[in-house]
Each structure stands twice: as C-alpha cells, then as structure tokens.
Motif scaffolding. Structure first.
Motif, PDB file in Angstrom:
ATOM      1  N   SER A  73      66.475 127.608  70.446  1.00 40.67           N
ATOM      2  CA  SER A  73      66.261 127.003  69.130  1.00 40.67           C
ATOM      3  C   SER A  73      65.775 128.021  68.105  1.00 40.67           C
ATOM      4  CB  SER A  73      65.262 125.845  69.229  1.00 40.67           C
ATOM      5  OG  SER A  73      64.010 126.302  69.722  1.00 40.67           O
ATOM      6  N   ARG A  74      65.298 129.189  68.557  1.00 38.26           N
ATOM      7  CA  ARG A  74      64.834 130.228  67.639  1.00 38.26           C
ATOM      8  C   ARG A  74      65.913 131.277  67.336  1.00 38.26           C
ATOM      9  NH1 ARG A  74      58.770 132.000  69.635  1.00 38.26           N
ATOM     10  NH2 ARG A  74      57.789 129.934  69.615  1.00 38.26           N
TER      11      ARG A  74
ATOM     12  N   TYR B 175      66.256 136.700  65.931  1.00 40.34           N
ATOM     13  CA  TYR B 175      65.292 135.870  66.662  1.00 40.34           C
ATOM     14  C   TYR B 175      64.060 135.623  65.811  1.00 40.34           C
ATOM     15  CZ  TYR B 175      62.874 133.891  70.696  1.00 40.34           C
ATOM     16  OH  TYR B 175      62.240 133.038  71.558  1.00 40.34           O
ATOM     17  N   ALA B 176      63.717 134.352  65.644  1.00 40.36           N
ATOM     18  CA  ALA B 176      62.538 133.977  64.856  1.00 40.36           C
ATOM     19  C   ALA B 176      61.308 133.968  65.753  1.00 40.36           C
ATOM     20  CB  ALA B 176      62.743 132.599  64.228  1.00 40.36           C
ATOM     21  N   GLY B 177      60.303 134.729  65.380  1.00 34.40           N
ATOM     22  CA  GLY B 177      59.061 134.778  66.141  1.00 34.40           C
ATOM     23  C   GLY B 177      58.238 133.533  65.947  1.00 34.40           C
ATOM     24  N   ARG B 178      57.072 133.544  66.523  1.00 33.19           N
ATOM     25  CA  ARG B 178      56.203 132.368  66.494  1.00 33.19           C
ATOM     26  C   ARG B 178      55.864 131.948  65.070  1.00 33.19           C
ATOM     27  NH1 ARG B 178      50.152 132.093  69.237  1.00 33.19           N
ATOM     28  NH2 ARG B 178      49.700 129.913  68.726  1.00 33.19           N
ATOM     29  N   TYR B 179      55.714 132.907  64.175  1.00 32.68           N
ATOM     30  CA  TYR B 179      55.340 132.596  62.794  1.00 32.68           C
ATOM     31  C   TYR B 179      56.516 132.738  61.832  1.00 32.68           C
ATOM     32  CZ  TYR B 179      50.688 132.901  64.810  1.00 32.68           C
ATOM     33  OH  TYR B 179      49.582 132.703  65.595  1.00 32.68           O
ATOM     34  N   GLY B 180      57.737 132.739  62.372  1.00 30.81           N
ATOM     35  CA  GLY B 180      58.916 132.698  61.529  1.00 30.81           C
ATOM     36  C   GLY B 180      59.523 134.039  61.160  1.00 30.81           C
TER      37      GLY B 180
ATOM     38  N   GLN C 257      68.436 115.654  74.769  1.00 30.36           N
ATOM     39  CA  GLN C 257      67.313 115.113  74.026  1.00 30.36           C
ATOM     40  C   GLN C 257      67.762 113.971  73.121  1.00 30.36           C
ATOM     41  OE1 GLN C 257      65.068 118.173  72.023  1.00 30.36           O
ATOM     42  NE2 GLN C 257      65.463 119.661  73.628  1.00 30.36           N
ATOM     43  N   TRP C 258      66.785 113.081  72.741  1.00 28.51           N
ATOM     44  CA  TRP C 258      67.086 112.004  71.817  1.00 28.51           C
ATOM     45  C   TRP C 258      67.544 112.583  70.475  1.00 28.51           C
ATOM     46  CZ3 TRP C 258      67.590 107.317  73.708  1.00 28.51           C
ATOM     47  CH2 TRP C 258      66.871 106.955  74.840  1.00 28.51           C
ATOM     48  N   MET C 259      66.788 113.556  70.009  1.00 29.52           N
ATOM     49  CA  MET C 259      67.133 114.258  68.779  1.00 29.52           C
ATOM     50  C   MET C 259      67.135 115.743  69.105  1.00 29.52           C
ATOM     51  SD  MET C 259      64.715 112.162  66.094  1.00 29.52           S
ATOM     52  CE  MET C 259      65.322 113.073  64.675  1.00 29.52           C
ATOM     53  N   SER C 260      68.241 116.440  68.819  1.00 30.76           N
ATOM     54  CA  SER C 260      68.317 117.825  69.253  1.00 30.76           C
ATOM     55  C   SER C 260      68.989 118.694  68.202  1.00 30.76           C
ATOM     56  CB  SER C 260      69.092 117.935  70.573  1.00 30.76           C
ATOM     57  OG  SER C 260      70.403 117.436  70.401  1.00 30.76           O
ATOM     58  N   ASN C 261      68.816 119.998  68.390  1.00 29.68           N
ATOM     59  CA  ASN C 261      69.439 121.000  67.535  1.00 29.68           C
ATOM     60  C   ASN C 261      70.927 121.075  67.863  1.00 29.68           C
ATOM     61  OD1 ASN C 261      70.313 123.324  66.272  1.00 29.68           O
ATOM     62  ND2 ASN C 261      68.448 124.469  66.696  1.00 29.68           N
TER      63      ASN C 261
ATOM     64  N   LEU D 168      70.372 131.682  82.349  1.00 34.15           N
ATOM     65  CA  LEU D 168      70.067 130.543  81.483  1.00 34.15           C
ATOM     66  C   LEU D 168      68.988 129.704  82.156  1.00 34.15           C
ATOM     67  CD1 LEU D 168      73.445 129.163  80.076  1.00 34.15           C
ATOM     68  CD2 LEU D 168      71.385 129.648  78.747  1.00 34.15           C
ATOM     69  N   VAL D 169      68.032 129.214  81.365  1.00 31.02           N
ATOM     70  CA  VAL D 169      66.902 128.471  81.909  1.00 31.02           C
ATOM     71  C   VAL D 169      66.724 127.176  81.112  1.00 31.02           C
ATOM     72  CG1 VAL D 169      64.405 128.477  82.323  1.00 31.02           C
ATOM     73  CG2 VAL D 169      65.722 130.583  82.619  1.00 31.02           C
ATOM     74  N   LEU D 170      66.649 126.046  81.819  1.00 21.82           N
ATOM     75  CA  LEU D 170      66.289 124.770  81.195  1.00 21.82           C
ATOM     76  C   LEU D 170      64.891 124.420  81.662  1.00 21.82           C
ATOM     77  CD1 LEU D 170      67.013 122.250  79.511  1.00 21.82           C
ATOM     78  CD2 LEU D 170      67.940 121.238  81.604  1.00 21.82           C
ATOM     79  N   LYS D 171      63.946 124.409  80.749  1.00 19.52           N
ATOM     80  CA  LYS D 171      62.546 124.172  81.094  1.00 19.52           C
ATOM     81  C   LYS D 171      61.973 123.141  80.129  1.00 19.52           C
ATOM     82  CE  LYS D 171      58.388 125.226  82.892  1.00 19.52           C
ATOM     83  NZ  LYS D 171      57.997 124.955  84.290  1.00 19.52           N
ATOM     84  N   SER D 172      61.554 122.004  80.670  1.00 23.21           N
ATOM     85  CA  SER D 172      60.908 120.970  79.866  1.00 23.21           C
ATOM     86  C   SER D 172      61.759 120.580  78.656  1.00 23.21           C
ATOM     87  CB  SER D 172      59.525 121.448  79.405  1.00 23.21           C
ATOM     88  OG  SER D 172      58.815 120.405  78.755  1.00 23.21           O
ATOM     89  N   ASN D 173      63.048 120.304  78.922  1.00 21.54           N
ATOM     90  CA  ASN D 173      64.002 119.866  77.883  1.00 21.54           C
ATOM     91  C   ASN D 173      64.297 120.911  76.819  1.00 21.54           C
ATOM     92  OD1 ASN D 173      64.512 117.332  78.963  1.00 21.54           O
ATOM     93  ND2 ASN D 173      62.853 116.356  77.841  1.00 21.54           N
ATOM     94  N   HIS D 174      63.954 122.164  77.075  1.00 23.57           N
ATOM     95  CA  HIS D 174      64.268 123.238  76.136  1.00 23.57           C
ATOM     96  C   HIS D 174      65.075 124.312  76.865  1.00 23.57           C
ATOM     97  CE1 HIS D 174      61.720 121.667  72.949  1.00 23.57           C
ATOM     98  NE2 HIS D 174      60.743 121.512  73.809  1.00 23.57           N
ATOM     99  N   TRP D 175      66.109 124.833  76.180  1.00 23.58           N
ATOM    100  CA  TRP D 175      66.936 125.881  76.753  1.00 23.58           C
ATOM    101  C   TRP D 175      66.410 127.263  76.361  1.00 23.58           C
ATOM    102  CZ3 TRP D 175      70.467 125.702  80.440  1.00 23.58           C
ATOM    103  CH2 TRP D 175      71.118 124.497  80.713  1.00 23.58           C
TER     104      TRP D 175
END
Length: 310
Positions: free
Chosen positions: A198-199, A156-161, A128-132, A173-180
């Motif tokens: 990322s979570r 693991y952080a859920g949808r609301y943190g 990615q241009w900017m990534s974690n 391992l899965v790479l889907k739409s530029n997200h691992w």
C-alpha cells in the motif's frame, strides 16, 4: 494453438487411462492433425505423453507421471480445495484456476458431493471489505518479477510520507494480517527489507535479470517480544464497540458495568499504534487507568479538537 485447449487435454489425459486422437478432435471440434500438434506441444512442455497404436490405442500420460487418486483422503482433498479457493478469490491467476481443476480431477465421482460439502464448511476470504484497488496489479507485477528474477523499481512512502526511489530484488510475497508485503534486497539500503504494497507507487518490472543471493526470510512473529512489552490498562467501553474490542482481548477480560457498559483489562503498548486503537473507539471508550495513559489520551483528544476549531 489455444492454451486453454492444451490445459483441457492435459486434464483429460490425467483423468483417463487412454483416449484416441479422433475422440479428442471431436471433443474440441478440431482436426486430428491439430490434436497431434497439441500432443507434441504438451510433450515439449515436459509432460510425457505416448501414443499407442492399434485397436484400443490412443494417447496416454505415462503412469509414472500420474498421481494415484487413492492417496488423497476426503479430508485431504477438502483441505486443499479450501486453501486454493481462498487464494484464488484474492489472486485470480490461471495457475490457481488450473491447480483447482487438477485437484478436482482427483475427486472420485461417488465422493464428489461429500468433499464439496466439507470444502464449503469453512470459507476463507482474504480480501478486505474496503481495499486499495492498486494492490491487485501490483501483486501480478511482483509475481512476474519473482518468477523471472527481474528487478523491481518503485517509489516507497516512508512512515511519515517521505518518498524514496528504490531498486529491489524480489524474493517473497507475504500476506500478514490482511496486508500484502514483499521481501526483497534493496539496492539503496544494501540489505533485505520488507515493503508494504500500500506504500508502493509507480511500480515497474525491469528488463534486468538478477542472480538470486542467499535469502534471509523476514521475521513475522513478534509474539515473544510483545509479551515482554505489553501491559494492561483499564478501559470502560459501551456495549456497541464490544465486538471490536474483542479483536484485541478475550471475553475473560470483560466485567459488566451496569446494563450498557463493560470494564475491560485491555492489552496495551505505549506507542502511537495502540493510542490510535483507543481513539478509534471514539466516545464509546474511556481510559480509567493508569493515570499517565489517561492523561496522554486527554492530550491527544485536545489536539484533535483543536484541528476543528473555527
């Protein structure tokens, strides 16, 4: 014993019909005795190297183990190099580097320039241009756990943190739409789950080894479901965001509106994700219809404006 020397010897043996111990020793600036130890180590690793004595003798890999270079066409080698190069730019692993070296060893000298040209005609950069920056070490840890069937522990952080502690058996391992992501069996949920890297925080590979169970692959294609859920809304955009809007629909959905704007039939699902997409266009996008989507956009914009009041 240097691993890189062993790998280099293997590559040379794959490329040549036969090579002598002294020639290898001169090449790597070591003694013939060291080369003999290296050959023993290669044999123990499962690669069948045999020694031929006498004039013209030396070491060779058994022909049954080699792959005939002629079975790969120029297009085959170009495609393989392109795919491996795109992965190695994201996962810098010795395995990928060695795989690239092996594939390149199949390239006939007279076709090298043509294959290199074709392999460079398409560049696939998955980073990615900017990534974690935490993603890379997480990938390496998960790969180790996958290879050795070891449990992973993390928060693991859920949808609301909200964070929960997890113990998971990793399976893919899965790479889907530029997200691992990685798919694993979660001991907390007693079921297979897809985790977004990322979570994840405080990731650790555990000493405990698990016995792999029947694996359920994650569902990654929701095309049919999206078709039934999607509707079209009408938006008016400024030409400066046209390239971003084209990420979601084709140019056939655009109708010029003066010199600066377009009217667009935009694919839409009524959820936070799609409303956030519209909001990301800022003041360069206006929802014209339907009325209830336009009203909801007004409400969300008012809520955002309220955050910035003194």
């Amino acid at each position: 014993m240097k691993v890189d020397r062993l790998v280099s010897i293997i590559m040379i043996l794959l490329d040549k019909k036969r090579i002598g111990a002294q020639e290898l020793a001169d090449m790597f600036e070591v003694s013939p005795r060291t080369i003999y130890r290296d050959i023993d180590a290669i044999n123990m690793a499962g690669i069948p190297v045999r020694s031929i004595s006498g004039v013209g003798g030396g070491f060779e890999i058994m022909q049954e183990y080699k792959v005939d270079k002629k079975i790969f066409s120029t297009a085959d080698l170009s495609a393989i190099l392109m795919g491996l190069s795109s992965l190695s730019s994201m996962i810098r692993e010795d395995e990928l580097v060695n795989a690239l070296a092996k594939v390149k060893s199949f390239i006939p000298i007279d076709k090298a320039k043509d294959i290199e040209l074709k392999a460079n005609q398409i560049c696939i950069d998955l980073s990615q241009w900017m990534s974690n920056t935490d993603i890379q070490p997480q990938l390496e840890s998960i790969k180790i756990a996958l290879q050795e069937s070891r449990l992973l522990s993390f928060e693991y952080a859920g949808r609301y943190g909200n964070k929960t502690s997890r113990i998971v058996e990793p399976y893919q391992l899965v790479l889907k739409s530029n997200h691992w992501y990685f798919q694993g069996y979660c001991h907390k949920r007693n079921d297979f789950r897809l985790f977004k890297l990322s979570r994840i925080s405080n990731l650790h590979v555990q000493e405990e080894i698990f016995i792999p169970r029947d694996y359920q692959k994650p569902q990654l294609d929701f095309s049919d479901m999206l078709v039934t859920m999607q509707t079209e809304i009408i938006i008016r955009i400024h030409k400066t965001v046209m390239d971003r809007v084209l990420d979601y629909c084709t140019y056939e959905h655009f109708l010029p509106d003066g010199d600066e704007h377009y009217i667009v039939r935009f694919p839409f699902i009524e959820n936070d994700y799609c409303y956030d997409i519209l909001l990301s266009f800022g003041d360069k996008c206006e929802c014209l219809e339907p009325l209830h989507v336009r009203t909801q956009m007004k409400l969300r914009i008012q809520n955002i404006a309220a955050l910035y009041k003194d």
